[in-house]
Design a protein around this motif. Structure first.
Motif, PDB file in Angstrom:
ATOM      1  N   ASN A 108       0.710  -1.078  -0.131  1.00  0.00           N
ATOM      2  CA  ASN A 108      -0.101   0.104  -0.069  1.00  0.00           C
ATOM      3  C   ASN A 108       0.876   1.089   0.000  1.00  0.00           C
ATOM      4  O   ASN A 108       2.063   1.192   0.572  1.00  0.00           O
ATOM      5  CB  ASN A 108      -1.079  -0.048   1.361  1.00  0.00           C
ATOM      6  CG  ASN A 108      -1.983  -0.932   1.182  1.00  0.00           C
ATOM      7  OD1 ASN A 108      -3.132  -1.021   0.253  1.00  0.00           O
ATOM      8  ND2 ASN A 108      -1.756  -2.136   1.880  1.00  0.00           N
TER       9      ASN A 108
ATOM     10  N   THR B 129       1.390   5.661  -0.042  1.00  0.00           N
ATOM     11  CA  THR B 129       0.734   6.823   0.210  1.00  0.00           C
ATOM     12  C   THR B 129       0.558   7.944  -0.941  1.00  0.00           C
ATOM     13  O   THR B 129       1.197   7.800  -1.802  1.00  0.00           O
ATOM     14  CB  THR B 129       1.713   7.611   1.339  1.00  0.00           C
ATOM     15  OG1 THR B 129       2.923   8.012   0.970  1.00  0.00           O
ATOM     16  CG2 THR B 129       1.964   6.656   2.656  1.00  0.00           C
TER      17      THR B 129
ATOM     18  N   ILE C  42      -1.124  -2.549  -6.468  1.00  0.00           N
ATOM     19  CA  ILE C  42      -0.726  -1.758  -5.445  1.00  0.00           C
ATOM     20  C   ILE C  42      -2.006  -0.918  -4.699  1.00  0.00           C
ATOM     21  O   ILE C  42      -2.952  -0.439  -5.415  1.00  0.00           O
ATOM     22  CB  ILE C  42       0.332  -0.505  -5.896  1.00  0.00           C
ATOM     23  CG1 ILE C  42       1.499  -1.348  -6.721  1.00  0.00           C
ATOM     24  CG2 ILE C  42       0.685   0.315  -4.792  1.00  0.00           C
ATOM     25  CD1 ILE C  42       2.348  -2.404  -5.895  1.00  0.00           C
ATOM     26  N   GLY C  43      -1.950  -1.316  -3.595  1.00  0.00           N
ATOM     27  CA  GLY C  43      -3.079  -0.224  -2.648  1.00  0.00           C
ATOM     28  C   GLY C  43      -2.849   1.254  -2.681  1.00  0.00           C
ATOM     29  O   GLY C  43      -1.527   1.579  -2.387  1.00  0.00           O
ATOM     30  N   THR C  44      -3.859   1.890  -3.020  1.00  0.00           N
ATOM     31  CA  THR C  44      -3.690   3.435  -2.911  1.00  0.00           C
ATOM     32  C   THR C  44      -4.928   3.885  -2.415  1.00  0.00           C
ATOM     33  O   THR C  44      -5.845   3.415  -2.373  1.00  0.00           O
ATOM     34  CB  THR C  44      -3.332   3.705  -4.281  1.00  0.00           C
ATOM     35  OG1 THR C  44      -4.739   3.834  -4.920  1.00  0.00           O
ATOM     36  CG2 THR C  44      -2.409   3.103  -5.088  1.00  0.00           C
TER      37      THR C  44
END
Length: 295
Positions: free
Chosen positions: A182, A184, A259-261
């Motif tokens: 994840n 930022t 990808i976690g966003t």
């Protein structure tokens, strides 16, 4: 005065039967009407087309020369009439469909194949380009309908919601994002992005999602094809943002990493058509299939 289709029909019948009476019976016309049509046609062409031998009319050299051409014209007209008649009852003909890149490459080939199997007399021609180009082509009448990623920006077109989709941020297996899982907002701002060209629906949704978080980002590479972006990302040249349907195979095989966003990357795909255009049986059959998928 010009030669009419009816005169060509009469000419052909007289030429084949060599007799006004027989031709009039087959055409359900009076003998005088047939004779007048032949006389008018000869007057228009400036010379006789038949030799009169008693009650028989035999083609002269000029008549023999044009008879095959006349028969070809009548055959083609008959084909047009048959097509128009059949197209009212069942899908017949050629439909031109424009699709933006992701839809055209990953959704429509299967749909077109299914449609062709259902309606063997119909043919769908698929054209793939970015959303902006598809909308412009539909407006000009080059395509019968378009399928685009994201909202329409052409007020002259009718845009109907079709199905939901989402974009995902992707990286290669050795990219720092892959280990983070994840990321930022600051990490997104500092990344090297490999993205679609301006005019792409995917690019528009990505830009809006980034802008919603106030993220200014660096474009390291701008590519016009989804496959090229996937290969560049897989090679570790940067990160990308593409439709899930375009990268699902690579994600399943761990060639690319999701990808976690914090971004909202959901979107609606739309069907765009010209306002108030006549919907043929073929057009309706195709849009019915599209709508059954959305349901």
């Amino acid at each position: 005065m010009t030669i009419t289709l009816r005169q060509l029909e009469i000419f052909e019948k007289v030429a084949v039967n060599q007799h006004v009476t027989k031709a009039s019976e087959q055409l359900y016309l009076s003998q005088s009407a047939v004779s007048m049509a032949i006389a008018d046609m000869e007057r228009i062409t400036g010379a006789p087309l038949f030799e009169r031998r008693g009650r028989r009319l035999i083609l002269n050299d000029r008549g023999r020369e044009i008879l095959p051409e006349v028969q070809e014209v009548l055959r083609r007209v008959s084909g047009i009439e048959q097509f128009l008649s059949e197209s009212v009852g069942e899908p017949v003909g050629v439909l031109k469909v424009g699709a933006s890149t992701t839809i055209g490459n990953y959704l429509l080939p299967k749909i077109v194949g299914e449609f062709s199997a259902r309606h063997p007399k119909a043919k769908v021609l698929l054209y793939v380009a970015n959303t902006q180009l598809i909308e412009e082509a539909v407006e000009r009448g080059e395509y019968d309908l378009g399928l685009i990623e994201g909202p329409s920006h052409n007020p002259s077109l009718k845009a109907s919601p079709w199905i939901e989709d989402e974009l995902v941020v992707i990286s290669g297996k050795k990219h720092p994002f892959a280990d983070a899982g994840n990321v930022t907002v600051d990490m997104l701002a500092g990344a090297d992005w490999i993205i679609r060209e301006k005019g792409s629906g995917t690019r528009e949704i990505f830009e809006a999602a980034m802008a919603a978080h106030g993220i200014e980002y660096n474009v390291s590479m701008e590519l016009g094809h989804t496959e090229a972006i996937k290969k560049a990302v897989e090679a570790g040249m940067g990160v990308g943002c593409l439709s899930r349907m375009a990268v699902q195979r690579e994600l399943n095989n761990w060639w690319l990493m999701e990808i976690g966003t914090p971004l909202d990357l959901r979107r609606t795909l739309y069907i765009v058509t010209r306002e108030n255009s006549y919907q043929t049986r073929l057009f309706r059959a195709y849009t019915d299939l599209l709508e059954s998928i959305s349901g």
